[in-house]
Design an enzyme around this catalytic site. Structure first.
Site, mmCIF file in Angstrom:
data_model
loop_
_atom_site.group_PDB
_atom_site.id
_atom_site.type_symbol
_atom_site.label_atom_id
_atom_site.label_comp_id
_atom_site.label_asym_id
_atom_site.label_seq_id
_atom_site.Cartn_x
_atom_site.Cartn_y
_atom_site.Cartn_z
ATOM 1 N N GLU A 101 -45.292 13.942 6.126
ATOM 2 C CA GLU A 101 -45.497 13.163 7.357
ATOM 3 C C GLU A 101 -46.924 13.342 7.856
ATOM 4 O O GLU A 101 -47.477 14.437 7.770
ATOM 5 C CB GLU A 101 -44.493 13.668 8.411
ATOM 6 C CG GLU A 101 -44.461 12.878 9.696
ATOM 7 C CD GLU A 101 -43.366 13.379 10.656
ATOM 8 O OE1 GLU A 101 -42.223 13.653 10.218
ATOM 9 O OE2 GLU A 101 -43.671 13.487 11.850
ATOM 10 N N ASP A 103 -48.992 12.426 11.366
ATOM 11 C CA ASP A 103 -48.656 12.010 12.735
ATOM 12 C C ASP A 103 -49.822 11.804 13.669
ATOM 13 O O ASP A 103 -50.673 12.688 13.805
ATOM 14 C CB ASP A 103 -47.893 13.159 13.450
ATOM 15 C CG ASP A 103 -46.500 13.340 12.961
ATOM 16 O OD1 ASP A 103 -45.915 12.387 12.482
ATOM 17 O OD2 ASP A 103 -45.999 14.479 13.096
ATOM 18 N N GLU A 105 -49.559 11.233 17.810
ATOM 19 C CA GLU A 105 -48.642 11.115 18.948
ATOM 20 C C GLU A 105 -49.451 11.128 20.227
ATOM 21 O O GLU A 105 -50.281 12.020 20.423
ATOM 22 C CB GLU A 105 -47.664 12.297 18.994
ATOM 23 C CG GLU A 105 -46.392 12.053 18.211
ATOM 24 C CD GLU A 105 -45.369 13.171 18.396
ATOM 25 O OE1 GLU A 105 -44.279 13.047 17.837
ATOM 26 O OE2 GLU A 105 -45.664 14.166 19.094
ATOM 27 N N HIS A 118 -51.987 14.060 19.938
ATOM 28 C CA HIS A 118 -51.450 15.165 19.141
ATOM 29 C C HIS A 118 -51.435 14.707 17.678
ATOM 30 O O HIS A 118 -51.022 13.582 17.394
ATOM 31 C CB HIS A 118 -50.037 15.407 19.692
ATOM 32 C CG HIS A 118 -49.158 16.302 18.896
ATOM 33 N ND1 HIS A 118 -48.902 17.601 19.253
ATOM 34 C CD2 HIS A 118 -48.438 16.068 17.776
ATOM 35 C CE1 HIS A 118 -48.060 18.137 18.386
ATOM 36 N NE2 HIS A 118 -47.767 17.235 17.473
ATOM 37 N N THR A 119 -51.897 15.542 16.764
ATOM 38 C CA THR A 119 -51.829 15.199 15.330
ATOM 39 C C THR A 119 -51.137 16.324 14.572
ATOM 40 O O THR A 119 -51.176 17.485 14.991
ATOM 41 C CB THR A 119 -53.238 15.004 14.709
ATOM 42 O OG1 THR A 119 -53.959 16.240 14.754
ATOM 43 C CG2 THR A 119 -54.022 13.923 15.450
ATOM 44 N N ARG A 129 -48.957 22.307 11.863
ATOM 45 C CA ARG A 129 -50.398 22.151 11.630
ATOM 46 C C ARG A 129 -50.986 21.264 12.722
ATOM 47 O O ARG A 129 -51.689 20.304 12.457
ATOM 48 C CB ARG A 129 -50.638 21.509 10.266
ATOM 49 C CG ARG A 129 -50.065 22.324 9.108
ATOM 50 C CD ARG A 129 -50.556 21.786 7.784
ATOM 51 N NE ARG A 129 -50.063 22.600 6.697
ATOM 52 C CZ ARG A 129 -49.085 22.224 5.848
ATOM 53 N NH1 ARG A 129 -48.516 21.030 5.974
ATOM 54 N NH2 ARG A 129 -48.693 23.020 4.875
ATOM 55 N N GLU A 130 -50.667 21.622 13.984
ATOM 56 C CA GLU A 130 -51.051 20.755 15.089
ATOM 57 C C GLU A 130 -52.531 20.883 15.449
ATOM 58 O O GLU A 130 -53.071 21.985 15.501
ATOM 59 C CB GLU A 130 -50.237 21.101 16.350
ATOM 60 C CG GLU A 130 -48.743 20.959 16.193
ATOM 61 C CD GLU A 130 -48.061 22.211 15.647
ATOM 62 O OE1 GLU A 130 -48.759 23.198 15.291
ATOM 63 O OE2 GLU A 130 -46.818 22.201 15.559
ATOM 64 N N TRP A 195 -40.817 17.769 27.750
ATOM 65 C CA TRP A 195 -41.871 18.617 27.183
ATOM 66 C C TRP A 195 -43.275 18.010 27.171
ATOM 67 O O TRP A 195 -44.274 18.729 27.112
ATOM 68 C CB TRP A 195 -41.531 19.009 25.731
ATOM 69 C CG TRP A 195 -41.422 17.847 24.775
ATOM 70 C CD1 TRP A 195 -40.290 17.138 24.505
ATOM 71 C CD2 TRP A 195 -42.463 17.247 23.990
ATOM 72 N NE1 TRP A 195 -40.560 16.132 23.604
ATOM 73 C CE2 TRP A 195 -41.881 16.176 23.268
ATOM 74 C CE3 TRP A 195 -43.829 17.504 23.819
ATOM 75 C CZ2 TRP A 195 -42.616 15.364 22.400
ATOM 76 C CZ3 TRP A 195 -44.560 16.705 22.949
ATOM 77 C CH2 TRP A 195 -43.955 15.643 22.263
ATOM 78 N N GLY A 199 -46.291 20.365 29.514
ATOM 79 C CA GLY A 199 -45.150 21.158 29.066
ATOM 80 C C GLY A 199 -43.843 20.825 29.770
ATOM 81 O O GLY A 199 -42.945 21.660 29.848
ATOM 82 N N ARG A 279 -50.489 32.964 17.129
ATOM 83 C CA ARG A 279 -49.417 32.318 16.382
ATOM 84 C C ARG A 279 -49.356 32.793 14.935
ATOM 85 O O ARG A 279 -48.311 32.692 14.290
ATOM 86 C CB ARG A 279 -49.696 30.827 16.438
ATOM 87 C CG ARG A 279 -48.576 29.994 15.953
ATOM 88 C CD ARG A 279 -48.893 28.562 16.310
ATOM 89 N NE ARG A 279 -48.119 27.663 15.514
ATOM 90 C CZ ARG A 279 -48.304 26.366 15.459
ATOM 91 N NH1 ARG A 279 -49.290 25.825 16.166
ATOM 92 N NH2 ARG A 279 -47.550 25.612 14.726
#
Ligand SMILES: *[C@@H]1O[C@H](CO)[C@@H](O)[C@H](O)[C@H]1NC(C)=O
Length: 291
Positions: A101, A103, A105, A118-119, A129-130, A195, A199, A279
């Site tokens: 995918e 993305d 967004e 957002h990718t 992998r944002e 969200w 957030g 993270r």
């Protein structure tokens, strides 16, 4: 007689070229509306598509074709005004539990506050992998071009021709790269006020609805997958592909584009998984160390 003969040939190839460009942006030809019970509409003889979200439902569409690599442009104009809580997703995706995918967004915001773009890239079912950006313009004021270049070496996300993200093939470091599973193009507009905006702190204001996002000028210079084989050309059109070039299949970022990418990443990137040390206490994913 001899000197006049090239003219009709040239005229015919120009006509073929024009026909292919014109047919490349017809939503009736390239897409199905998949959900939303009549909220989503194709207008102006196929030149415009709108997605609508109201309190009862969002809406969405998908491409008729499946693509295996492509250079794909779409112009989007996002929900204007108070779009907080709304999400407009525009992405490529394959099927199954080990899907790939790519993305885009767009997370809405209160009037005057910036959208977040957002990718993400999934390969064989794994994302995480944002990268997130603000934009250098208001994406709801007018149409802008959002592009995905997907070839065997790289995936490049671009906005109005400016690359914002490059995901390189890191198979040599053991990172799977999307290259075997054909993908469709999908888009949807839905409510994600649990969200999306700060957030989930800012809720969708339904008195501002219904909310509309618009699409035009779709252009795919891509390889269309059909019964196990691909054919590459503009918009996967069945007519001759001789008028288009498949240079995008090995395209890389030239130095001008690399400079633009750096400009976006230093001025407009608001989140990068490759710098989120909390993270990844055991170390960053291998593709993060590709220069
Ligand atoms: C909305 O605006 C706020 C304030 O400028 C910003 O922090 C946030 O990143 C924006 N985007 C979203 C999706 O909340």
């Amino acid at each position: 007689m001899d000197s006049a003969s090239p003219t009709p040939v040239l005229a015919i190839s120009l006509l073929v070229g024009l026909f292919m460009v014109a047919s490349a942006s017809n939503f009736y030809q390239d897409f199905y509306i998949t959900w939303g019970d009549g909220r989503s509409k194709i207008l102006n003889n196929g030149e415009l598509l709108t997605l609508v979200l109201d309190k009862a439902s969002g809406s969405g569409f998908q491409s008729k074709n499946e693509y295996l690599f492509g250079s794909i442009d779409m112009q989007l104009k996002l929900v204007p005004g108070n779009s907080a809580g709304t999400v407009t997703a525009y992405y490529l995706s394959s099927k199954g539990s080990t899907w790939d995918e790519i993305d885009f967004e767009f997370l809405g915001n209160l009037s005057g506050d910036p959208y977040t773009l957002h990718t993400n890239v999934f390969s064989q079912g794994n994302g995480n992998r944002e990268q997130r950006f603000h934009l250098w313009f208001d994406p709801a004021a007018d149409f802008h071009t959002y592009s995905i270049l997907w070839n065997p070496q790289r995936i490049v996300f671009s906005v109005d021709g400016t690359p914002i993200r490059e995901f390189k093939n890191a198979e040599s470091k053991g990172v799977p790269f999307p290259k075997n599973q054909p993908m469709r193009i999908y888009s949807s507009l839905w409510n994600a006020d649990d969200w999306a905006t700060r957030g989930g702190l800012v809720k969708t204001d339904w008195t501002q609805g219904p909310f509309t996002a618009s699409y035009r000028n779709f252009k795919a210079n891509a390889c269309v997958w059909s019964s196990g084989a691909t054919s590459c050309g503009l918009s996967g059109s069945s007519s001759s592909t001789s008028t288009t070039s498949n240079a995008w299949l090995s395209e890389e970022l030239d130095s001008t584009k690399q400079d633009r990418l750096k400009w976006v990443q230093s001025n407009y990137m608001i989140y990068n998984y490759c710098t989120d040390a909390k993270r990844f206490p055991q170390g960053f994913p291998p593709e993060c160390n590709m220069s």
